[in-house]
Design an enzyme around this catalytic site. Structure first.
Site, short mmCIF file in Angstrom:
data_model
loop_
_atom_site.label_atom_id
_atom_site.label_comp_id
_atom_site.label_asym_id
_atom_site.label_seq_id
_atom_site.Cartn_x
_atom_site.Cartn_y
_atom_site.Cartn_z
N CYS A 114 -84.95 53.68 -31.81
CA CYS A 114 -83.75 53.69 -30.97
C CYS A 114 -82.74 52.61 -31.37
O CYS A 114 -81.57 52.69 -31.00
CB CYS A 114 -84.12 53.54 -29.50
SG CYS A 114 -85.18 54.85 -28.91
N HIS A 248 -77.68 51.47 -25.63
CA HIS A 248 -78.55 52.60 -25.96
C HIS A 248 -78.85 53.35 -24.66
O HIS A 248 -79.16 52.74 -23.63
CB HIS A 248 -79.85 52.07 -26.58
CG HIS A 248 -80.91 53.11 -26.68
ND1 HIS A 248 -80.67 54.36 -27.22
CD2 HIS A 248 -82.22 53.11 -26.30
CE1 HIS A 248 -81.78 55.07 -27.16
NE2 HIS A 248 -82.73 54.33 -26.61
N ASN A 278 -82.20 60.59 -23.77
CA ASN A 278 -82.38 59.55 -24.79
C ASN A 278 -82.42 60.22 -26.16
O ASN A 278 -83.40 60.89 -26.50
CB ASN A 278 -83.68 58.79 -24.50
CG ASN A 278 -83.94 57.68 -25.49
OD1 ASN A 278 -83.29 57.59 -26.53
ND2 ASN A 278 -84.92 56.84 -25.17
N1 ACO Z 1 -92.44 64.00 -13.11
C1 ACO Z 1 -93.12 63.68 -12.01
N2 ACO Z 1 -93.98 62.68 -11.94
C2 ACO Z 1 -94.17 61.94 -13.04
C3 ACO Z 1 -93.50 62.23 -14.25
C4 ACO Z 1 -92.62 63.31 -14.26
N3 ACO Z 1 -91.91 63.65 -15.36
N4 ACO Z 1 -93.89 61.34 -15.18
C5 ACO Z 1 -94.77 60.50 -14.59
N5 ACO Z 1 -94.94 60.88 -13.31
C6 ACO Z 1 -95.79 60.25 -12.30
C7 ACO Z 1 -96.91 59.44 -12.90
O1 ACO Z 1 -97.99 60.27 -13.23
C8 ACO Z 1 -97.24 58.49 -11.78
O2 ACO Z 1 -98.01 59.15 -10.84
P1 ACO Z 1 -99.21 58.36 -10.08
O3 ACO Z 1 -98.52 57.25 -9.32
O4 ACO Z 1 -99.79 59.43 -9.21
O5 ACO Z 1 -100.10 57.87 -11.15
C9 ACO Z 1 -95.87 58.22 -11.14
O6 ACO Z 1 -95.03 59.31 -11.57
C10 ACO Z 1 -95.25 56.91 -11.56
O7 ACO Z 1 -95.34 56.78 -12.96
P2 ACO Z 1 -94.82 55.51 -13.71
O8 ACO Z 1 -94.99 55.71 -15.19
O9 ACO Z 1 -95.40 54.29 -13.12
O10 ACO Z 1 -93.28 55.60 -13.33
P3 ACO Z 1 -92.13 54.57 -13.57
O11 ACO Z 1 -91.49 54.22 -12.33
O12 ACO Z 1 -92.55 53.45 -14.50
O13 ACO Z 1 -91.09 55.44 -14.38
C11 ACO Z 1 -90.33 55.81 -16.66
C12 ACO Z 1 -91.45 56.02 -15.64
C13 ACO Z 1 -89.09 56.59 -16.24
C14 ACO Z 1 -90.81 56.31 -18.02
C15 ACO Z 1 -90.01 54.29 -16.71
O14 ACO Z 1 -91.15 53.53 -16.88
C16 ACO Z 1 -89.04 53.96 -17.79
O15 ACO Z 1 -87.88 54.32 -17.72
N6 ACO Z 1 -89.48 53.27 -18.84
C17 ACO Z 1 -88.64 52.98 -19.96
C18 ACO Z 1 -89.08 53.88 -21.03
C19 ACO Z 1 -87.97 54.44 -21.83
O16 ACO Z 1 -86.85 54.61 -21.44
N7 ACO Z 1 -88.36 54.77 -23.03
C20 ACO Z 1 -87.48 55.38 -23.94
C21 ACO Z 1 -87.80 54.96 -25.28
S1 ACO Z 1 -87.54 53.27 -25.49
C22 ACO Z 1 -86.04 53.05 -25.37
O17 ACO Z 1 -85.27 53.90 -25.77
C23 ACO Z 1 -85.56 51.82 -24.76
#
Ligand code: ACO
Length: 321
Positions: A114, A248, A278
């Protein structure tokens, strides 16, 4: 006067197919509400099966070349940031070079996920500053859909496909135009936070994205803010001098948290993640081209790019457009 790199034109390309959150609800156990709340994404573009990263890059590059008024023979460098090349080799860059009838010069790909576009911009900038290149096409192009596991709801809802391009030109500068500075960083100890579970020399396949979302989130906010602060400090400016932040486009919550940390109001932050998702290395040039085309970013504006991605890699670039 010293030579600096100036952005003289932009271009972009998005595949035709729009995939909305409700389309994803039919593929995995997710909801528009979850995706919107956690990431800010409403829809993304997905390339056709036979559409490759070079197809996306060529369209974006062609637009940037047309808008620049340059001829193909004026371009002496093509640098492409991509994680999803058509083939292991040759580079996507040589395909773009051939498709645009660019007769000579250098052409290669850069892999910093990224952060790739900022790495590519920085490399091109160094070639220009030391007088080795005059007009360089710098492109971010990705078919992220090709490395997604469409059964993994934690990743497949976050990414999209597309390409963005700029042409950098060497011009003399009094110090108040062009690229002021770029800052690049990497820390391979965090490679396990975001990676693909495959590759040509390991599994023989490209593999799929595996991500520790929470850890990436935390690092993204802190490291990108630090990269921006260093850019401000080294150029003796403050956040209030910046006309536009082009981050980004990974997640609206990461973007908002970083802007808040810097004390930047959101009306000076370009946000396209809602309709692009993304797009990895393509996200900054796509967002930049959209803001320039809309007339938000104007000639003379001070613009800051920032990114973080797999590796981890991260960085920033400060530019007078
Ligand atoms: N739909 C519904 N539920 C979901 C989904 C989905 N697509 N994905 C995960 N869940 C559930 C999980 O299973 C979990 O359930 P549980 O509590 O029963 O175990 C719950 O949602 C919470 O999951 P988390 O992973 O803890 O959710 P979080 O609040 O951290 O959000 C996310 C996840 C959006 C990926 C967040 O961590 C994030 O934005 N991280 C940054 C990652 C990113 O942007 N990466 C891109 C590449 S790197 C970059 O470009 C910077």
């Amino acid at each position: 006067m010293p030579l600096r790199s100036h952005i003289i034109s932009t271009g972009s390309y998005l595949p035709k197919r729009v995939m909305t959150n409700s389309d994803l609800e039919k593929i995995v156990d997710t909801s528009d509400e979850w995706i919107s709340q956690r990431s800010g994404i409403k829809e993304r573009r997905i390339a056709a099966e036979n559409e490759t990263t070079s197809d996306l890059a060529i369209s974006a590059a062609r637009q940037a070349l047309e808008r620049s008024g340059l001829k193909p023979e004026d371009i002496d460098g093509v640098i492409i940031a991509t994680t999803t090349p058509d083939q292991t080799f040759p580079a996507v860059a040589v395909k773009v070079q051939a498709a645009l009838d660019i007769p000579a010069g250098i052409a290669f790909d850069v892999q910093a996920v990224c952060t790739g576009f900022i790495y590519a911009l920085s490399i091109a900038d160094n070639f220009i500053k030391n007088g080795q290149l005059k007009n360089v096409l710098v492109i971010g192009a990705e078919k992220m859909s090709s490395v997604l596991n469409w059964e993994d709801r934690t990743t497949c809802v976050l990414f999209g496909d597309g390409a963005g391009a700029v042409i950098l030109q060497s011009q003399e500068s009094d110090g108040n135009s062009g690229i002021y500075s770029t800052h690049l960083y990497a820390d391979g100890r965090m490679a396990d936070l975001l990676y693909t579970d495959g590759g040509v020399s390991s599994t023989g396949k490209s593999g799929h994205i595996i991500m520790q979302g929470r850890e990436v989130f935390k690092n993204a906010v802190n490291l990108m803010a630090a990269a921006v602060e260093q850019a401000l400090r080294e150029n003796n400016i403050t956040a209030s001098d910046i006309d536009w932040l082009v981050p980004h486009q990974a997640n609206s919550r990461i973007i908002e948290s970083t802007a808040k940390k810097l004390g930047l109001s959101m009306d000076r932050v370009v946000m396209t993640v809602d309709h692009h998702g993304n797009t990895s290395a393509a996200s900054i040039p796509l967002a930049f081209d959209e803001a320039v085309t809309k007339g938000d970013i104007k000639k003379g504006h001070l613009v800051l790019f920032e990114a973080l991605g797999g590796g981890l890699t991260w960085g920033s670039a400060l530019i007078r457009y």
